[in-house]
Write a protein that holds these residues in place. Structure first.
Motif, PDB file in Angstrom:
ATOM      1  N   SER A 246       0.878  -1.330   0.058  1.00 25.03           N
ATOM      2  CA  SER A 246       0.031   0.177   0.023  1.00 25.03           C
ATOM      3  C   SER A 246       0.886   1.369   0.051  1.00 25.03           C
ATOM      4  N   GLY A 247       0.459   2.372  -0.632  1.00 22.38           N
ATOM      5  CA  GLY A 247       0.886   3.569  -0.478  1.00 22.38           C
ATOM      6  C   GLY A 247       1.330   4.254  -1.990  1.00 22.38           C
ATOM      7  N   LYS A 248       1.860   5.274  -2.097  1.00 20.66           N
ATOM      8  CA  LYS A 248       2.321   5.751  -3.131  1.00 20.66           C
ATOM      9  C   LYS A 248       3.252   5.151  -4.210  1.00 20.66           C
ATOM     10  N   LYS A 249       2.745   4.795  -5.258  1.00 22.44           N
ATOM     11  CA  LYS A 249       3.572   3.893  -6.137  1.00 22.44           C
ATOM     12  C   LYS A 249       4.832   4.359  -6.602  1.00 22.44           C
ATOM     13  N   SER A 250       4.953   5.609  -6.542  1.00 18.26           N
ATOM     14  CA  SER A 250       6.424   6.187  -6.842  1.00 18.26           C
ATOM     15  C   SER A 250       7.411   6.155  -5.752  1.00 18.26           C
ATOM     16  N   VAL A 251       6.975   5.757  -4.648  1.00 19.21           N
ATOM     17  CA  VAL A 251       7.555   5.598  -3.254  1.00 19.21           C
ATOM     18  C   VAL A 251       7.854   4.033  -3.053  1.00 19.21           C
ATOM     19  N   THR A 252       6.770   3.386  -3.129  1.00 20.25           N
ATOM     20  CA  THR A 252       6.865   1.774  -2.910  1.00 20.25           C
ATOM     21  C   THR A 252       7.297   1.158  -3.993  1.00 20.25           C
ATOM     22  N   ASN A 253       7.342   1.544  -5.232  1.00 18.57           N
ATOM     23  CA  ASN A 253       8.160   1.055  -6.562  1.00 18.57           C
ATOM     24  C   ASN A 253       7.820  -0.452  -6.329  1.00 18.57           C
ATOM     25  N   PRO A 254       6.568  -0.909  -6.787  1.00 16.59           N
ATOM     26  CA  PRO A 254       6.138  -2.247  -6.769  1.00 16.59           C
ATOM     27  C   PRO A 254       6.195  -3.175  -7.952  1.00 16.59           C
ATOM     28  N   HIS A 255       6.315  -4.211  -7.652  1.00 17.10           N
ATOM     29  CA  HIS A 255       6.355  -5.299  -8.954  1.00 17.10           C
ATOM     30  C   HIS A 255       4.950  -5.850  -9.333  1.00 17.10           C
ATOM     31  N   PHE A 256       4.857  -6.094 -10.439  1.00 19.16           N
ATOM     32  CA  PHE A 256       3.808  -7.193 -10.751  1.00 19.16           C
ATOM     33  C   PHE A 256       3.791  -8.319 -10.025  1.00 19.16           C
ATOM     34  N   PRO A 257       2.823  -9.128  -9.611  1.00 22.68           N
ATOM     35  CA  PRO A 257       2.914 -10.278  -8.963  1.00 22.68           C
ATOM     36  C   PRO A 257       3.474 -11.504  -9.921  1.00 22.68           C
ATOM     37  N   SER A 258       4.251 -12.496  -9.426  1.00 20.87           N
ATOM     38  CA  SER A 258       4.591 -13.439 -10.119  1.00 20.87           C
ATOM     39  C   SER A 258       3.826 -14.275 -11.196  1.00 20.87           C
ATOM     40  N   GLU A 313      29.830   7.162 -13.158  1.00 20.18           N
ATOM     41  CA  GLU A 313      29.007   7.779 -11.871  1.00 20.18           C
ATOM     42  C   GLU A 313      27.410   7.810 -12.184  1.00 20.18           C
ATOM     43  N   THR A 314      27.236   8.461 -13.435  1.00 21.56           N
ATOM     44  CA  THR A 314      25.757   8.543 -13.713  1.00 21.56           C
ATOM     45  C   THR A 314      24.956   7.354 -13.913  1.00 21.56           C
ATOM     46  N   SER A 315      25.738   6.515 -14.614  1.00 24.92           N
ATOM     47  CA  SER A 315      24.983   5.232 -15.012  1.00 24.92           C
ATOM     48  C   SER A 315      24.969   4.423 -13.678  1.00 24.92           C
ATOM     49  N   SER A 316      25.795   4.339 -12.826  1.00 23.78           N
ATOM     50  CA  SER A 316      25.725   3.463 -11.745  1.00 23.78           C
ATOM     51  C   SER A 316      24.593   4.317 -10.714  1.00 23.78           C
ATOM     52  N   PHE A 317      24.491   5.539 -10.755  1.00 22.49           N
ATOM     53  CA  PHE A 317      23.532   6.283 -10.012  1.00 22.49           C
ATOM     54  C   PHE A 317      22.159   6.140 -10.289  1.00 22.49           C
ATOM     55  N   ILE A 318      21.837   6.124 -11.689  1.00 24.30           N
ATOM     56  CA  ILE A 318      20.673   5.867 -12.400  1.00 24.30           C
ATOM     57  C   ILE A 318      20.047   4.277 -12.136  1.00 24.30           C
ATOM     58  N   ASN A 319      21.119   3.451 -12.622  1.00 18.68           N
ATOM     59  CA  ASN A 319      20.728   1.829 -12.264  1.00 18.68           C
ATOM     60  C   ASN A 319      20.392   1.849 -11.020  1.00 18.68           C
ATOM     61  N   GLU A 320      20.468   2.285  -9.852  1.00 20.53           N
ATOM     62  CA  GLU A 320      20.154   1.893  -8.544  1.00 20.53           C
ATOM     63  C   GLU A 320      18.744   2.356  -8.194  1.00 20.53           C
ATOM     64  N   ILE A 321      18.149   3.275  -9.373  1.00 20.90           N
ATOM     65  CA  ILE A 321      16.990   3.762  -8.817  1.00 20.90           C
ATOM     66  C   ILE A 321      16.054   3.248 -10.193  1.00 20.90           C
ATOM     67  N   ARG A 322      15.700   2.131 -10.513  1.00 18.33           N
ATOM     68  CA  ARG A 322      15.027   1.720 -11.860  1.00 18.33           C
ATOM     69  C   ARG A 322      13.461   1.771 -11.216  1.00 18.33           C
ATOM     70  N   SER A 323      12.714   1.668 -12.365  1.00 17.68           N
ATOM     71  CA  SER A 323      11.179   1.479 -12.181  1.00 17.68           C
ATOM     72  C   SER A 323      10.923   0.096 -12.090  1.00 17.68           C
ATOM     73  N   ASN A 324      10.648  -0.625 -10.936  1.00 18.85           N
ATOM     74  CA  ASN A 324      10.379  -2.036 -11.034  1.00 18.85           C
ATOM     75  C   ASN A 324       8.971  -2.110 -12.224  1.00 18.85           C
ATOM     76  N   LEU A 325       8.048  -1.440 -11.758  1.00 22.27           N
ATOM     77  CA  LEU A 325       6.983  -1.628 -12.931  1.00 22.27           C
ATOM     78  C   LEU A 325       7.133  -1.774 -14.477  1.00 22.27           C
ATOM     79  N   LEU A 326       7.963  -0.704 -14.836  1.00 22.32           N
ATOM     80  CA  LEU A 326       8.627  -0.801 -16.377  1.00 22.32           C
ATOM     81  C   LEU A 326       9.650  -1.821 -16.674  1.00 22.32           C
TER      82      LEU A 326
END
Length: 377
Positions: A246-258, A313-326
């Protein structure tokens, strides 16, 4: 009841009002009662070693032991204390509890916290025998133990787990489409889950899914520029059982169920629901933008052109914060052999937060060839 600021002035005790109840200002109290209450309050507050500190609240705290007292003695103690201060309402205000809570103590429906017992004994001038002392964590909501509450929550969780398993077995495609829509324009909250969309046909489809899966048809309410559909908490519980928080999807960054990844039909249904809410068409492509909140400890690392700079540095920073939904959408598209591209688009920064916007670009014709028609004509 508010807090009292107690202090000594010219060798006598006094009491100043700070948003609470002061006996001296109530005309129903005569002078001897008000003086007595002032002495009682000061004696309770004087437990603090520093006289400049404000007194601790005399109400319920997690540090109070729970006392089991014979109901006859409890009634005697409360009656005597109430007579001294002018009634039970005045006693409840002095103890900083509600009249309903005091009534529960009086009728023996709740155990008395140790601090309340001390206050009652000070006011009444007597002490009554205590049968048993219980843990501070015992007793909640008028006498029910925390163990019982946790047991009830565990049973509820088990019940919705079974419901989720049954829906996955019996109606996987409809459940997958509903999940796609809830991860799109849905608001997943524990008490008041909702579905928002400017497309009336999307709401009608959502209402059909809810009725088929959960047995009730929600009402569609028009607003100024969109439609709103109020759902029930059972939907949130089922989504939680499937691993969607539960919560804001931008914060929880959820996955689709398996279970969605196990068959083509469920993947197509989930994509149909998700893309109908989040997708937009530009030329020959369908785009979806999803933002992911950047943790506060990494806000200082953000630069305006961080995405445009292609370095380690840029690539490592961005790759740490990826969209699980996408990421999950990309996996589904790859399994269905649909060409697509996933990449970070931009960084949006507000006063107190920042987010990375991820974008997926999908060929429109390939979606239609695979029977994924997200449009409402």
């Amino acid at each position: 009841m508010g807090q009292f600021d107690l202090y000594r002035r010219e060798g006598r005790l006094s009491c100043e009002k700070s948003g609470g109840y002061i006996p001296e200002e109530d005309k129903r109290f005569n002078e001897k009662y008000s003086d007595y209450l002032t002495r009682v309050i000061w004696k309770i507050a004087s437990e603090d070693k520093d006289p400049n500190l404000k007194p601790r609240k005399s109400g319920l705290t997690i540090h109070d032991k729970r006392l089991v007292i014979d109901p006859t003695y409890t009634k005697l103690l409360i009656d005597k204390a109430a007579r001294k201060v002018g009634g039970r309402s005045s006693l409840a205000r002095l103890l900083k509890i509600s009249r309903k809570t005091l009534k529960c103590y009086y009728e023996g429906r709740a155990t008395i916290p140790q601090k309340i017992y001390w206050c009652l004994s000070e006011i009444a001038g007597i002490k009554v025998p205590v049968k048993k002392e219980l843990s501070p964590n015992w007793g909640r909501r008028k006498g029910r133990s925390i163990v019982a509450v946790r047991k009830r929550e565990a049973l509820r969780k088990e019940r919705y787990m079974k419901m989720a398993e049954e829906l996955v077995k019996e109606k996987p495609e409809e459940l997958a489409e509903l999940i796609g829509r809830m991860l799109g324009d849905g608001s997943i909250t524990k008490k008041n889950p909702c579905y928002y969309s400017s497309n009336l046909k999307a709401h009608e489809r959502m209402a059909e899914l809810v009725e088929s899966l959960f047995g009730f048809r929600p009402t569609i309410k028009p607003r100024k520029n969109y439609y709103r559909m109020n759902l029930r908490a059972c939907i949130t519980h089922v989504l939680n059982a499937l691993g969607i928080p539960s919560g804001k999807k931008s914060v929880t960054n959820p996955h689709f169920p398996s279970f969605i990844f196990k068959s083509e039909s469920t993947m197509k249904a989930a994509l149909r629901g998700f893309l109908s809410d989040e997708g937009y068409v530009a030329g020959d492509f369908v785009y979806v933008d999803i933002s992911v909140r950047i943790p506060r400890d990494k806000l200082d690392l953000i630069k305006p052109s961080i995405i445009r700079e292609r370095n380690y540095e840029t690539s490592s920073f961005i790759n740490e914060i990826r969209s699980n939904l996408l990421e999950d959408v990309s996996k589904m598209l790859a399994k269905l052999s649909i060409p697509h591209q996933l990449y970070p688009e931009r960084i949006t920064r507000n006063k107190d937060s920042a987010s990375i916007v991820w974008r997926i670009k999908i060929q429109k014709d390939e979606l239609l060839k695979n029977g994924i028609d997200w449009r409402f004509n």
